[in-house]
Design an enzyme around this catalytic site. Structure first.
Site, PDB file in Angstrom:
ATOM      1  N   SER A 145       0.877  -1.183   0.000  1.00 25.67           N
ATOM      2  CA  SER A 145       0.000   0.000   0.000  1.00 25.67           C
ATOM      3  C   SER A 145       0.908   1.225   0.000  1.00 25.67           C
ATOM      4  O   SER A 145       2.085   1.138   0.391  1.00 25.67           O
ATOM      5  CB  SER A 145      -0.837  -0.005   1.278  1.00 25.67           C
ATOM      6  N   TYR A 158      -1.846  -0.935  10.440  1.00 25.44           N
ATOM      7  CA  TYR A 158      -1.838  -1.100   8.978  1.00 25.44           C
ATOM      8  C   TYR A 158      -0.499  -0.614   8.393  1.00 25.44           C
ATOM      9  O   TYR A 158       0.133  -1.313   7.597  1.00 25.44           O
ATOM     10  CB  TYR A 158      -3.008  -0.327   8.373  1.00 25.44           C
TER      11      TYR A 158
HETATM   12  P1  NAD Z   1     -11.115  -6.064  -0.461  1.00 27.11           P
HETATM   13  O1  NAD Z   1     -11.717  -5.857   0.871  1.00 27.11           O
HETATM   14  O2  NAD Z   1     -11.991  -6.099  -1.665  1.00 27.11           O
HETATM   15  O3  NAD Z   1     -10.235  -7.374  -0.461  1.00 27.11           O
HETATM   16  C1  NAD Z   1      -9.545  -7.865   0.652  1.00 27.11           C
HETATM   17  C2  NAD Z   1      -9.376  -9.346   0.434  1.00 27.11           C
HETATM   18  O4  NAD Z   1      -8.616  -9.889   1.495  1.00 27.11           O
HETATM   19  C3  NAD Z   1     -10.726 -10.084   0.423  1.00 27.11           C
HETATM   20  O5  NAD Z   1     -10.757 -10.926  -0.690  1.00 27.11           O
HETATM   21  C4  NAD Z   1     -10.693 -10.908   1.704  1.00 27.11           C
HETATM   22  O6  NAD Z   1     -11.342 -12.148   1.561  1.00 27.11           O
HETATM   23  C5  NAD Z   1      -9.205 -11.116   1.893  1.00 27.11           C
HETATM   24  N1  NAD Z   1      -8.873 -11.422   3.296  1.00 27.11           N
HETATM   25  C6  NAD Z   1      -8.963 -10.607   4.383  1.00 27.11           C
HETATM   26  N2  NAD Z   1      -8.575 -11.267   5.496  1.00 27.11           N
HETATM   27  C7  NAD Z   1      -8.208 -12.526   5.099  1.00 27.11           C
HETATM   28  C8  NAD Z   1      -7.709 -13.673   5.773  1.00 27.11           C
HETATM   29  N3  NAD Z   1      -7.483 -13.682   7.085  1.00 27.11           N
HETATM   30  N4  NAD Z   1      -7.471 -14.776   5.046  1.00 27.11           N
HETATM   31  C9  NAD Z   1      -7.679 -14.795   3.701  1.00 27.11           C
HETATM   32  N5  NAD Z   1      -8.151 -13.753   3.021  1.00 27.11           N
HETATM   33  C10 NAD Z   1      -8.413 -12.630   3.706  1.00 27.11           C
HETATM   34  O7  NAD Z   1     -10.047  -4.909  -0.629  1.00 27.11           O
HETATM   35  P2  NAD Z   1      -8.911  -4.645  -1.727  1.00 27.11           P
HETATM   36  O8  NAD Z   1      -8.797  -3.192  -1.821  1.00 27.11           O
HETATM   37  O9  NAD Z   1      -9.120  -5.445  -2.943  1.00 27.11           O
HETATM   38  O10 NAD Z   1      -7.622  -5.171  -0.934  1.00 27.11           O
HETATM   39  C11 NAD Z   1      -6.657  -6.019  -1.505  1.00 27.11           C
HETATM   40  C12 NAD Z   1      -5.269  -5.637  -1.023  1.00 27.11           C
HETATM   41  O11 NAD Z   1      -4.958  -4.333  -1.508  1.00 27.11           O
HETATM   42  C13 NAD Z   1      -5.117  -5.572   0.502  1.00 27.11           C
HETATM   43  O12 NAD Z   1      -3.887  -6.142   0.878  1.00 27.11           O
HETATM   44  C14 NAD Z   1      -5.108  -4.076   0.784  1.00 27.11           C
HETATM   45  O13 NAD Z   1      -4.399  -3.751   1.956  1.00 27.11           O
HETATM   46  C15 NAD Z   1      -4.437  -3.553  -0.461  1.00 27.11           C
HETATM   47  N6  NAD Z   1      -4.690  -2.132  -0.711  1.00 27.11           N
HETATM   48  C16 NAD Z   1      -5.927  -1.677  -1.050  1.00 27.11           C
HETATM   49  C17 NAD Z   1      -6.116  -0.330  -1.268  1.00 27.11           C
HETATM   50  C18 NAD Z   1      -7.450   0.261  -1.664  1.00 27.11           C
HETATM   51  O14 NAD Z   1      -7.569   1.498  -1.698  1.00 27.11           O
HETATM   52  N7  NAD Z   1      -8.463  -0.509  -1.943  1.00 27.11           N
HETATM   53  C19 NAD Z   1      -5.052   0.553  -1.155  1.00 27.11           C
HETATM   54  C20 NAD Z   1      -3.799   0.053  -0.803  1.00 27.11           C
HETATM   55  C21 NAD Z   1      -3.632  -1.292  -0.595  1.00 27.11           C
END
Ligand code: NAD
Length: 258
Positions: A145, A158
């Site tokens: 991130s 985080y």
């Molecule tokens: P999202 O909530 O759609 O996806 C998160 C995913 O993580 C889900 O599929 C969930 O099932 C999985 N997950 C959570 N806890 C888990 C566990 N204990 N075991 C297995 N799976 C688990 O959100 P996203 O934005 O698609 O997030 C994906 C990645 O991107 C994450 O690592 C997040 O930190 C990172 N990220 C997202 C953003 C954003 O703005 N959306 C920004 C920076 C980083």
């Protein structure tokens, strides 16, 4: 010519958001995909449908990435089905709460670190062992991130997890460079996924956040997926230990209000 023909990829958290878009993009580029979900089996089924529509094989597995044994079993099941794993995307993650350190309970801190850092550690370890036993090569993409660098009050769990994941990625890249295993990370900024549901539901909050981004807009999951395809392909053969910030320029504002 498809970029990932004949490859097998594990994408954690591919029932939703960035992971789902990545699993689908991989399949469209010719990879078979292990779709890993935690609780949303419907989301995983939707991903499976799209993977099959792209003409590829999918395997839906449930796992809690914060559990060592769960990740171990995930690899065993994936290998039983496909015989090899060429690409690993450690995408599953949780956003943590918005609690300052003085009030943060150990359970919350533990959950964020175990999911966002131990999860990728368990996955990388199993993947590297498998690749080393099979002649090396392979691609790891860890989704960190902008908060691997950008900090803000109330997000210590985080920010700590993502900062650690960046250095974990870079260290591992050095350990396995000679064996041809590429290890990189993508650092997304604001992406329109359930993790940003509040901003997606509230136009005022979304506008406020987007105005702080140089490109004046949030990113889409598919935009992250395109770069994940690049990093998983031979086009990125000479790229390792790198961070790809995908944030509409946000990180360049570090020191200027980011
Ligand atoms: P999202 O909530 O759609 O996806 C998160 C995913 O993580 C889900 O599929 C969930 O099932 C999985 N997950 C959570 N806890 C888990 C566990 N204990 N075991 C297995 N799976 C688990 O959100 P996203 O934005 O698609 O997030 C994906 C990645 O991107 C994450 O690592 C997040 O930190 C990172 N990220 C997202 C953003 C954003 O703005 N959306 C920004 C920076 C980083």
């Amino acid at each position: 010519m498809k970029k990932l023909t004949g490859k097998v990829a594990i994408v954690t958290g591919s029932d939703s958001g960035i992971g789902q878009a990545t699993a689908i993009a991989f399949a469209q580029e010719g990879a078979d995909v292990v779709i890993v979900y935690h609780t949303d089996s419907e989301g995983a089924a939707k991903t499976m449908e799209e993977v099959q529509q792209a003409g590829q094989k999918g395997l839906v597995l449930q796992a809690d990435v914060s559990e060592e044994q769960g990740v171990q079993q995930l690899f065993e099941q994936a290998l039983k089905e496909f015989g090899t794993i060429d690409i690993l995307v450690n995408n599953a993650g949780v956003s943590g709460g918005s609690t300052k350190v003085a009030d943060m309970d150990t359970e919350s801190f533990d959950k964020t670190i175990r999911t966002n850092l131990y999860g990728p550690f368990f996955g990388c370890r199993a993947f590297v062992k498998h690749r080393l036993q099979n002649g090396g090569k392979g691609k790891i993409i860890n989704i960190s991130s902008i908060h691997e660098e950008v900090v803000s009050p109330g997000t210590a769990d985080y920010c700590a997890s993502k900062g650690a994941l960046r250095n974990f990625t870079r260290t591992l890249a050095l350990e396995v460079a000679e064996q041809g295993i590429n290890v990189n990370n993508i650092a997304p900024g604001m992406i329109l996924t359930p993790m940003n549901q509040k901003a997606m539901d509230d136009p005022k909050e979304r506008e406020e956040k987007e105005q702080k981004i140089p490109m004046k807009r949030a990113g889409k999951p598919a935009e992250i997926a395109h770069v994940a395809v690049f990093l998983a392909s031979e086009d990125a053969a000479y790229v390792t230990g790198s961070t790809y910030a995908m944030d509409g320029g946000f990180m360049r504002l570090l020191g200027q209000g980011a």
